[in-house]
Scaffold this motif. Structure first.
Motif, PDB file in Angstrom:
ATOM      1  N   ASN A   8      33.780  32.312  42.811  1.00 42.97           N
ATOM      2  CA  ASN A   8      32.694  31.585  43.461  1.00 42.97           C
ATOM      3  C   ASN A   8      32.108  32.387  44.623  1.00 42.97           C
ATOM      4  OD1 ASN A   8      31.011  29.269  43.954  1.00 42.97           O
ATOM      5  ND2 ASN A   8      32.296  28.871  45.733  1.00 42.97           N
ATOM      6  N   ASN A   9      32.970  33.062  45.376  1.00 45.65           N
ATOM      7  CA  ASN A   9      32.504  33.792  46.550  1.00 45.65           C
ATOM      8  C   ASN A   9      31.773  35.085  46.208  1.00 45.65           C
ATOM      9  OD1 ASN A   9      33.535  31.874  48.264  1.00 45.65           O
ATOM     10  ND2 ASN A   9      35.419  32.990  48.670  1.00 45.65           N
ATOM     11  N   TYR A  10      32.197  35.766  45.145  1.00 46.64           N
ATOM     12  CA  TYR A  10      31.675  37.106  44.904  1.00 46.64           C
ATOM     13  C   TYR A  10      31.018  37.350  43.541  1.00 46.64           C
ATOM     14  CZ  TYR A  10      34.069  38.504  49.161  1.00 46.64           C
ATOM     15  OH  TYR A  10      34.477  38.622  50.455  1.00 46.64           O
ATOM     16  N   PHE A  11      31.429  36.653  42.489  1.00 48.56           N
ATOM     17  CA  PHE A  11      31.010  37.051  41.149  1.00 48.56           C
ATOM     18  C   PHE A  11      30.074  36.087  40.443  1.00 48.56           C
ATOM     19  CE2 PHE A  11      34.965  39.352  41.850  1.00 48.56           C
ATOM     20  CZ  PHE A  11      34.537  40.644  41.598  1.00 48.56           C
ATOM     21  N   ASP A  12      30.080  34.825  40.779  1.00 48.85           N
ATOM     22  CA  ASP A  12      29.192  33.881  40.114  1.00 48.85           C
ATOM     23  C   ASP A  12      27.734  34.213  40.431  1.00 48.85           C
ATOM     24  OD1 ASP A  12      31.292  32.554  38.983  1.00 48.85           O
ATOM     25  OD2 ASP A  12      31.384  30.979  40.498  1.00 48.85           O
ATOM     26  N   PRO A  13      26.818  33.824  39.536  1.00 52.94           N
ATOM     27  CA  PRO A  13      25.401  34.147  39.774  1.00 52.94           C
ATOM     28  C   PRO A  13      24.880  33.663  41.128  1.00 52.94           C
ATOM     29  CG  PRO A  13      25.704  33.330  37.557  1.00 52.94           C
ATOM     30  CD  PRO A  13      27.026  33.159  38.260  1.00 52.94           C
ATOM     31  N   ASN A  14      25.320  32.530  41.571  1.00 52.53           N
ATOM     32  CA  ASN A  14      24.914  31.993  42.886  1.00 52.53           C
ATOM     33  C   ASN A  14      26.069  32.107  43.876  1.00 52.53           C
ATOM     34  OD1 ASN A  14      22.335  31.210  41.973  1.00 52.53           O
ATOM     35  ND2 ASN A  14      23.248  29.396  41.032  1.00 52.53           N
ATOM     36  N   SER A  15      26.650  33.287  43.973  1.00 54.47           N
ATOM     37  CA  SER A  15      27.836  33.474  44.807  1.00 54.47           C
ATOM     38  C   SER A  15      27.526  33.282  46.288  1.00 54.47           C
ATOM     39  CB  SER A  15      28.428  34.862  44.573  1.00 54.47           C
ATOM     40  OG  SER A  15      27.495  35.845  44.906  1.00 54.47           O
ATOM     41  N   VAL A  16      28.566  32.997  47.028  1.00 56.60           N
ATOM     42  CA  VAL A  16      28.446  32.763  48.461  1.00 56.60           C
ATOM     43  C   VAL A  16      28.006  34.040  49.178  1.00 56.60           C
ATOM     44  CG1 VAL A  16      29.740  32.167  50.551  1.00 56.60           C
ATOM     45  CG2 VAL A  16      30.183  30.944  48.405  1.00 56.60           C
ATOM     46  N   TYR A  17      28.608  35.162  48.798  1.00 51.25           N
ATOM     47  CA  TYR A  17      28.334  36.425  49.478  1.00 51.25           C
ATOM     48  C   TYR A  17      27.404  37.302  48.644  1.00 51.25           C
ATOM     49  CZ  TYR A  17      32.245  34.936  52.293  1.00 51.25           C
ATOM     50  OH  TYR A  17      33.077  34.220  53.095  1.00 51.25           O
ATOM     51  N   ILE A  18      26.610  38.094  49.319  1.00 52.81           N
ATOM     52  CA  ILE A  18      25.664  38.977  48.642  1.00 52.81           C
ATOM     53  C   ILE A  18      26.330  40.308  48.310  1.00 52.81           C
ATOM     54  CG2 ILE A  18      23.662  37.874  49.698  1.00 52.81           C
ATOM     55  CD1 ILE A  18      23.555  40.188  51.697  1.00 52.81           C
ATOM     56  N   GLU A  20      25.982  43.304  49.428  1.00 49.82           N
ATOM     57  CA  GLU A  20      26.426  44.114  50.569  1.00 49.82           C
ATOM     58  C   GLU A  20      27.765  43.620  51.105  1.00 49.82           C
ATOM     59  OE1 GLU A  20      23.244  42.925  50.314  1.00 49.82           O
ATOM     60  OE2 GLU A  20      22.401  44.851  49.715  1.00 49.82           O
ATOM     61  N   ASP A  21      27.987  42.290  51.106  1.00 52.75           N
ATOM     62  CA  ASP A  21      29.273  41.740  51.545  1.00 52.75           C
ATOM     63  C   ASP A  21      30.390  42.185  50.606  1.00 52.75           C
ATOM     64  OD1 ASP A  21      28.111  40.314  53.673  1.00 52.75           O
ATOM     65  OD2 ASP A  21      27.652  38.613  52.353  1.00 52.75           O
ATOM     66  N   PHE A  22      30.094  42.142  49.315  1.00 52.79           N
ATOM     67  CA  PHE A  22      31.080  42.563  48.317  1.00 52.79           C
ATOM     68  C   PHE A  22      31.437  44.028  48.535  1.00 52.79           C
ATOM     69  CE2 PHE A  22      32.404  44.389  44.326  1.00 52.79           C
ATOM     70  CZ  PHE A  22      33.284  43.446  43.833  1.00 52.79           C
ATOM     71  N   ARG A  23      30.422  44.840  48.720  1.00 51.45           N
ATOM     72  CA  ARG A  23      30.644  46.282  48.897  1.00 51.45           C
ATOM     73  C   ARG A  23      31.463  46.556  50.151  1.00 51.45           C
ATOM     74  NH1 ARG A  23      29.053  51.008  46.828  1.00 51.45           N
ATOM     75  NH2 ARG A  23      28.823  52.754  48.245  1.00 51.45           N
ATOM     76  N   ARG A  24      31.171  45.875  51.240  1.00 51.98           N
ATOM     77  CA  ARG A  24      31.904  46.087  52.485  1.00 51.98           C
ATOM     78  C   ARG A  24      33.366  45.646  52.330  1.00 51.98           C
ATOM     79  NH1 ARG A  24      29.310  42.842  55.612  1.00 51.98           N
ATOM     80  NH2 ARG A  24      30.901  41.266  55.725  1.00 51.98           N
ATOM     81  N   HIS A  25      33.586  44.521  51.675  1.00 55.69           N
ATOM     82  CA  HIS A  25      34.940  43.985  51.542  1.00 55.69           C
ATOM     83  C   HIS A  25      35.792  44.780  50.558  1.00 55.69           C
ATOM     84  CE1 HIS A  25      37.586  40.153  50.961  1.00 55.69           C
ATOM     85  NE2 HIS A  25      38.285  41.216  51.234  1.00 55.69           N
ATOM     86  N   PHE A  26      35.243  45.095  49.389  1.00 56.83           N
ATOM     87  CA  PHE A  26      36.024  45.738  48.339  1.00 56.83           C
ATOM     88  C   PHE A  26      35.768  47.238  48.222  1.00 56.83           C
ATOM     89  CE2 PHE A  26      35.771  41.302  46.960  1.00 56.83           C
ATOM     90  CZ  PHE A  26      37.122  41.025  46.861  1.00 56.83           C
ATOM     91  N   ARG A  27      34.849  47.776  49.007  1.00 59.20           N
ATOM     92  CA  ARG A  27      34.501  49.195  49.011  1.00 59.20           C
ATOM     93  C   ARG A  27      34.037  49.697  47.647  1.00 59.20           C
ATOM     94  NH1 ARG A  27      39.079  49.199  52.799  1.00 59.20           N
ATOM     95  NH2 ARG A  27      38.260  49.841  54.799  1.00 59.20           N
ATOM     96  N   MET A  28      33.321  48.852  46.937  1.00 58.18           N
ATOM     97  CA  MET A  28      32.723  49.229  45.660  1.00 58.18           C
ATOM     98  C   MET A  28      31.552  48.296  45.377  1.00 58.18           C
ATOM     99  SD  MET A  28      35.739  47.804  43.133  1.00 58.18           S
ATOM    100  CE  MET A  28      34.966  48.195  41.603  1.00 58.18           C
TER     101      MET A  28
END
Length: 116
Positions: A8-18, A20-28
């Motif tokens: 829900n936070n990172y992968f769903d089409p309407n995820s909570v985080y954008i 850039e947030d994913f990239r910063r958190h997971f470094r990819m």
């Protein structure tokens, strides 16, 4: 429940985080398009392949038929994962051995028949 939250936070089409947030958190990147504009392999696929290669000592060319990625993609992904692990855990787990560590390692080597 933690899986559902992650999705829900990172992968769903309407995820909570954008992205850039994913990239910063997971470094990819979450998803990457190739030069032809096609959607690339998901982080799940890439991490799964890299972990399997490390866990089983598989070569990249053995993974081609199962996962459908090119050898260069496997090797790039493995290198990126290893680099990230080193960045994250270097200070705590990958520190240089101290004198006590060196003595212990040399004793083990001698016990196994290696010259000192």
């Amino acid at each position: 429940m933690s899986h559902a939250n992650l999705m829900n936070n990172y992968f769903d089409p309407n995820s909570v985080y954008i992205e850039e947030d994913f990239r910063r958190h997971f470094r990819m990147r979450r998803h990457k398009r190739d030069r032809a504009g096609r959607l690339g392999f998901s982080p799940y696929q890439k991490v799964t392949v890299a972990l399997r290669m490390m866990a089983y000592g598989s070569s990249a060319d053995l993974m081609d038929e199962t996962y459908g990625m090119s050898e260069s993609t496997y090797l790039d992904t493995l290198e990126q994962l290893c680099d990230t692990i080193i960045q994250v855990y270097n200070d705590e787990y990958l520190c240089k051995p101290n004198q006590e560590d060196l003595k212990r390692l040399l004793r083990k080597a001698e016990d196994r028949g290696f010259p000192a």
